[in-house]
Motif scaffolding. Structure first.
Motif, PDB file in Angstrom:
ATOM      1  N   UNK A  14       0.976  -1.577   0.334  1.00 22.55           N
ATOM      2  CA  UNK A  14       0.432   0.084   0.117  1.00 22.55           C
ATOM      3  C   UNK A  14       1.445   1.763  -0.338  1.00 22.55           C
ATOM      4  N   UNK A  15       0.685   1.821  -0.739  1.00 22.60           N
ATOM      5  CA  UNK A  15       1.398   2.969  -0.920  1.00 22.60           C
ATOM      6  C   UNK A  15       0.908   4.520  -1.379  1.00 22.60           C
ATOM      7  N   UNK A  16       1.078   5.678  -1.379  1.00 16.45           N
ATOM      8  CA  UNK A  16       0.866   7.128  -1.456  1.00 16.45           C
ATOM      9  C   UNK A  16       1.208   7.673  -2.482  1.00 16.45           C
ATOM     10  N   UNK A  17       0.707   7.631  -3.570  1.00 17.01           N
ATOM     11  CA  UNK A  17       1.169   8.182  -4.729  1.00 17.01           C
ATOM     12  C   UNK A  17       1.004  10.228  -4.600  1.00 17.01           C
ATOM     13  N   UNK A  18       1.663  10.732  -5.120  1.00 18.72           N
ATOM     14  CA  UNK A  18       1.738  12.789  -5.411  1.00 18.72           C
ATOM     15  C   UNK A  18       2.091  12.536  -6.728  1.00 18.72           C
ATOM     16  N   UNK A  19       1.120  12.389  -7.042  1.00 18.27           N
ATOM     17  CA  UNK A  19       0.730  12.960  -9.096  1.00 18.27           C
ATOM     18  C   UNK A  19       1.274  13.978  -9.667  1.00 18.27           C
ATOM     19  N   UNK A  20       1.924  15.257  -9.302  1.00 15.66           N
ATOM     20  CA  UNK A  20       1.831  16.501  -9.783  1.00 15.66           C
ATOM     21  C   UNK A  20       2.789  16.052 -10.952  1.00 15.66           C
ATOM     22  N   UNK A  21       2.614  16.810 -12.256  1.00 17.58           N
ATOM     23  CA  UNK A  21       3.339  16.915 -13.506  1.00 17.58           C
ATOM     24  C   UNK A  21       3.462  15.900 -14.337  1.00 17.58           C
ATOM     25  N   UNK A  22       2.846  14.375 -12.926  1.00  8.45           N
ATOM     26  CA  UNK A  22       2.212  13.322 -14.331  1.00  8.45           C
ATOM     27  C   UNK A  22       1.150  13.008 -14.089  1.00  8.45           C
ATOM     28  N   UNK A  23       0.573  12.189 -15.582  1.00  4.27           N
ATOM     29  CA  UNK A  23      -0.373  12.099 -16.569  1.00  4.27           C
ATOM     30  C   UNK A  23      -1.049  10.672 -16.299  1.00  4.27           C
ATOM     31  N   UNK A  24      -2.126  10.534 -16.040  1.00  2.00           N
ATOM     32  CA  UNK A  24      -3.432   9.490 -15.949  1.00  2.00           C
ATOM     33  C   UNK A  24      -4.167   9.635 -17.472  1.00  2.00           C
ATOM     34  N   UNK A  25      -3.912   7.874 -17.425  1.00  2.00           N
ATOM     35  CA  UNK A  25      -4.540   7.873 -18.881  1.00  2.00           C
ATOM     36  C   UNK A  25      -5.875   6.740 -18.462  1.00  2.00           C
ATOM     37  N   UNK A  26      -7.280   7.244 -18.487  1.00  2.00           N
ATOM     38  CA  UNK A  26      -8.668   6.244 -18.119  1.00  2.00           C
ATOM     39  C   UNK A  26      -9.333   6.298 -19.763  1.00  2.00           C
ATOM     40  N   UNK A  27      -8.914   4.825 -20.148  1.00  2.00           N
ATOM     41  CA  UNK A  27     -10.257   4.165 -21.070  1.00  2.00           C
ATOM     42  C   UNK A  27     -11.147   3.841 -20.422  1.00  2.00           C
ATOM     43  N   UNK A  28     -11.590   4.669 -21.364  1.00  2.00           N
ATOM     44  CA  UNK A  28     -13.755   4.353 -20.682  1.00  2.00           C
ATOM     45  C   UNK A  28     -14.399   5.762 -20.866  1.00  2.00           C
ATOM     46  N   UNK A  29     -15.745   6.013 -20.777  1.00  2.00           N
ATOM     47  CA  UNK A  29     -15.710   7.233 -20.199  1.00  2.00           C
ATOM     48  C   UNK A  29     -17.204   7.007 -20.300  1.00  2.00           C
ATOM     49  N   UNK A  30     -17.253   6.157 -18.434  1.00  2.00           N
ATOM     50  CA  UNK A  30     -18.670   5.497 -18.232  1.00  2.00           C
ATOM     51  C   UNK A  30     -18.541   6.083 -16.642  1.00  2.00           C
ATOM     52  N   UNK A 102       3.519   8.944 -26.760  1.00  2.00           N
ATOM     53  CA  UNK A 102       4.247  10.619 -26.994  1.00  2.00           C
ATOM     54  C   UNK A 102       3.335  11.191 -26.153  1.00  2.00           C
ATOM     55  N   UNK A 103       2.496  10.568 -24.621  1.00  2.00           N
ATOM     56  CA  UNK A 103       2.727  11.490 -23.685  1.00  2.00           C
ATOM     57  C   UNK A 103       3.309  11.623 -22.599  1.00  2.00           C
ATOM     58  N   UNK A 104       4.012  12.562 -22.553  1.00  2.00           N
ATOM     59  CA  UNK A 104       4.262  13.136 -20.961  1.00  2.00           C
ATOM     60  C   UNK A 104       4.288  12.786 -20.482  1.00  2.00           C
ATOM     61  N   UNK A 105       5.073  12.020 -19.665  1.00  2.00           N
ATOM     62  CA  UNK A 105       5.113  12.145 -18.023  1.00  2.00           C
ATOM     63  C   UNK A 105       3.629  11.341 -17.324  1.00  2.00           C
ATOM     64  N   UNK A 106       3.743  10.126 -18.547  1.00  2.00           N
ATOM     65  CA  UNK A 106       2.328   9.129 -18.176  1.00  2.00           C
ATOM     66  C   UNK A 106       2.563   8.485 -17.205  1.00  2.00           C
TER      67      UNK A 106
END
Length: 616
Positions: A14-30, A102-106
Motif C-alpha cells: 500500500x503506497x500513496x502517490x503524489x502525481x504532480x506533473x504526471x499523467x493518468x490515462x483513463x480508457x472508457x467514459x462511464x 507521445x504522452x509526457x509523464x504518463x
C-alpha cells in the motif's frame, strides 16, 4: 540467530502517490471512469480520457469536467489506425502503443470499459484488455483493468477524504481499504464503518499537526538546511517515548530541534483528536516553546455546581463531597483506560462538578469525551525531557484556578498514587492553602495483567508480586528487584527502555554497583508486554526474556502506554493452566512448559480486546 515474522503472500504494497506533473490515462467514459478521473485530479495529476465517441458518449460528469478544463477527452477515432474499427479490434493495441508513447509523464493507465454498460457492444473484451496491458507493461506503465485482477499492476482502494469541520476545506487525511479484489462492495462498507468510528475533527487534526511540524522545522532553518532530514521524521521511531535528557539551558540548536520534533510526536500520539483539531497558532508556539502553559479547550469562569446534598445533610460514609465556598482540587484516577472502569466518584466529578480538568496525556479520548464541552480541558505536556517543567505548570494552573473559586480536577491514568506523582501534588497544594481530595482509580498494575489473562498472584505459580518503574526521577535508571521464582515483577514505563531493563535483569553481575538487587533472571523467564491495556487496540506480546526484544521489533509500531509483567505467573492460566510451577523439581520442566505455552514458537501476539467487553 534472531528469527523474524515470516511474510505471508497475497497482500498489496500500500503506497500513496503524489502525481504532480504526471499523467493518468483513463480508457472508457462511464461513471467508473469519472470516479477514477476524480481520484487522479485530487492527486494533482493531469487526466486524459480515451473514449469511443469522444465527448458525446462520455457520462455527464466527464463532460462537465472537460468543459471546465479539468481534464481532456480524446476520441478513439481521432487516433491513427483506429478509424472505423470497433472496440477491441486488433488495431487498438497498436493505436494505444503509438498514443502513449507521445504522452509526457504518463504513469498509470486505467481501463474502465470492461464493465457492462448501457451499450453492450462498447464493452471491451478480455483479449483486447490483455493486449493493452502488454503494451503498457512493455513501456513500464502501470495498468489497472476493472474486474480483471490478473491483468492489474495496481488496484484502487475504497477511500474517504476528510474535510475540516471548521473551514469545510479538504484536509490531507485520507482513509483507504482494500480487500485485494476479494470484495469491492465489502471494502466500501468497511471503509464507511471505519470512518464512522473516527472523530469528525480527524481531518482538521491532521492539518493542524502538519502546521505544527512546519513550525518545528522552520524554527531553526539553519539545522534543516544542513541536511539533517532524519531529524524531522519522528514517525521512524517505533515509539515516541524514547527517553531524552532533561531540558538544559545550554542546548545546541540541533538538540533543541530534535526535542521539538519529539514533542510533535508526543502530541500526535496522546492528545485528543478534538484538541489537535482546535489548536491555534498561539498554542502551537507554546507546545514547541515548552516553557509556558497552554490555553484550555473551553472557557469557564464560574464555580461548578456543588454536589447534590442528601436532603440538606451529608454523610461521612457518602461518596458525595459536601459543598464548599472556595475552590476545590481533586486528584482523580481514571483507571487503565476503558471508560466502564471509572469509579462512580470519578465519573461524578468529571461530568457534574469540574470547571477545569488538567489531564495527563495518557488518559484516552473515550474518557475525556465524557467531560462537558463547556468545561476547560488542558492536556499535560509531559514530553521526554520536559516532564518536570510540565508537572510544575499543571500544579501552578490548579492553584491559580482554585484561587478563583473553580473546581479543579487533576485527572491521571490508573490510580493517582501509583507512580502518578500524587504525593508531590498533595504537598504542593497543601503548602498553597488547598487540601486536595484524592479519589482512587483502578490501577493498571492489576488491571493490565488481568486484561491480558495474567494473574499477578496464583497459587502454585506466584506467591507475591512487586511493582516498580522502568525510569527514575529526571530519567535516571532505577534498581530492579532480583529473581525469585515465586514472585511476579510488574514494570511500568519500561517498554521504551526495554534493552536496558533486559540487561539489568539478565546481567550476571551482583556487585553493589549493579542496577539489580539480588539474583539474575533466567533467560527463559516468561514475560508479557502489554500495550494499551483495556482499550480496543490492546496488544499483548508473550515471550521470554531472551526473545522479547526481537518479538517487539517484529511486531511493528509500538502502542504506548505499555507495561511489562515478568515471572512464571504469566503462563499459569494459559490453556489448561499450569499451577505446578512451584512444585519440587518443577524447574527441570521449564523448557517443556515454555514450548507448550508458546506452541513451539519464540513468541505469541494477542491483538485486540476480548469481544465480551464491547457491550460494557
Amino acid at each position: 540467530m534472531t528469527s523474524f515474522l515470516a511474510p505471508t503472500g497475497g497482500a498489496s504494497l500500500l503506497l500513496s502517490f503524489r502525481l504532480q506533473k504526471h499523467t493518468v490515462l483513463v480508457i472508457g467514459s462511464n461513471n467508473l471512469a469519472a470516479s477514477r478521473a476524480f481520484a487522479a485530479l485530487e492527486a494533482d495529476s493531469r487526466v486524459i480520457i480515451l473514449a469511443k465517441g469522444g465527448v458525446q458518449t462520455a457520462c455527464s460528469e466527464l463532460q462537465w469536467r472537460n468543459s471546465h478544463g479539468q481534464l481532456t477527452i480524446v476520441d478513439w477515432d481521432d487516433l491513427p489506425c483506429t478509424s472505423g474499427s470497433g472496440v477491441g479490434s486488433d488495431h487498438e493495441a497498436d493505436a494505444v502503443d503509438a498514443y502513449v508513447s507521445g504522452i509526457e509523464g504518463l504513469r498509470f493507465v486505467c481501463v474502465t470499459d470492461t464493465i457492462l454498460g448501457p451499450e453492450p457492444f462498447l464493452r471491451r473484451s478480455r483479449a483486447s484488455a490483455a493486449r493493452i496491458a502488454r503494451v503498457c507493461r512493455a513501456r513500464n506503465i502501470h495498468i489497472n483493468v476493472t474486474d480483471m485482477p490478473d491483468l492489474c499492476d495496481f488496484s484502487f482502494l475504497s477511500t474517504h477524504r476528510f474535510y475540516d469541520t471548521e473551514t469545510g476545506l479538504a484536509t490531507p487525511l485520507q482513509i483507504g481499504v482494500t480487500t485485494n479484489g476479494q470484495g469491492c462492495r465489502l471494502a466500501g462498507r468497511l471503509r464507511r464503518d471505519i470512518v464512522a468510528k473516527l472523530a469528525r475533527e480527524a481531518g482538521g487534526a491532521v492539518a493542524k499537526v502538519g502546521k505544527l511540524r512546519s513550525l518545528a522545522k522552520t524554527s531553526d532553518e539553519a539545522v534543516y538546511e544542513e541536511g539533517d532530514v532524519g531529524l524531522y521524521e519522528e514517525e521512524t521511531a517505533s515509539t515516541p517515548n524514547v527517553p531524552l535528557p532533561p531540558r538544559s539551558a545550554n542546548e545546541t540548536i540541533l538538540e533543541s530541534a530534535r526535542r521539538r520534533m519529539k514533542w510533535v510526536a508526543q502530541v500526535s500520539e496522546y492528545w485528543p483528536i478534538q484538541k489537535l483539531a482546535g489548536l491555534t497558532e498561539e498554542e502551537m508556539v507554546r507546545v514547541l516553546d515548552g516553557r509556558h502553559g497552554l490555553p484550555g479547550t473551553a472557557s469557564s469562569n464560574l464555580p461548578a455546581e456543588v454536589f447534590p446534598e442528601n436532603g440538606g445533610e451529608s454523610s461521612l460514609h457518602s461518596l458525595a463531597i459536601p459543598a464548599a465556598r472556595r475552590g476545590r482540587i481533586f486528584l482523580v484516577g481514571s483507571g487503565p483506560g476503558h471508560p466502564s472502569l471509572l469509579t462512580l466518584a470519578t465519573y461524578a466529578v468529571l461530568t457534574k462538578h469540574a470547571n477545569l480538568v488538567l489531564s495527563d496525556k495518557l488518559v484516552p479520548d473515550v474518557v475525556l469525551a465524557l467531560i462537558s464541552p463547556k468545561v476547560e480541558v488542558r492536556i499535560a505536556r509531559k514530553f521526554p525531557g520536559n516532564a518536570d517543567n510540565a508537572q510544575s505548570e499543571l500544579m501552578e494552573a490548579a492553584i491559580e484556578a482554585a484561587g478563583r473559586g473553580l473546581t479543579v480536577v487533576r485527572l491521571k491514568q490508573g490510580d493517582p498514587t501509583v507512580y502518578g506523582r500524587a504525593g508531590e501534588e498533595v504537598l504542593y497544594f497543601r503548602e498553597h492553602g488547598f487540601e486536595p481530595i484524592v479519589i482512587p482509580g483502578v490501577s493498571s498494575v492489576l488491571a493490565g495483567p488481568t486484561f491480558a489473562g495474567v494473574p499477578v498472584t496464583q497459587r502454585g505459580a506466584a506467591e507475591s508480586f512487586v511493582v516498580c518503574t522502568g525510569v527514575g526521577r529526571q530519567g535516571k535508571e532505577v534498581r530492579l528487584p532480583g529473581y525469585e521464582r515465586s514472585r511476579t515483577l510488574v514494570i511500568l514505563m519500561g517498554v521504551a527502555r526495554l534493552p536496558q531493563v533486559l540487561e539489568t535483569l539478565l546481567s550476571r553481575a551482583e556487585q553493589p554497583s549493579s542496577r539489580r538487587n539480588g539474583a539474575s533472571y533466567p533467560a527463559c523467564t516468561p514475560i508479557a508486554l502489554i500495550e494499551r491495556a483495556s482499550m480496543p487496540d490492546q496488544r499483548v506480546i508473550f515471550s521470554t526474556l531472551r526473545d522479547i526484544l526481537a518479538a517487539l521489533e517484529s511486531a511493528g509500531e509500538q502502542r504506548p502506554p505499555g507495561m511489562l509483567v515478568v515471572g512464571w505467573s504469566v503462563l499459569s492460566l494459559w490453556g489448561k493452566g499450569d499451577v505446578s510451577i512451584l512444585d519440587d523439581g518443577a524447574a527441570e520442566r521449564d523448557e517443556e512448559r515454555l514450548m507448550t505455552w508458546l506452541e513451539d514458537r519464540r513468541w505469541r501476539i494477542d491483538d485486540g480486546l476480548d469481544a465480551g467487553w464491547k457491550d460494557l
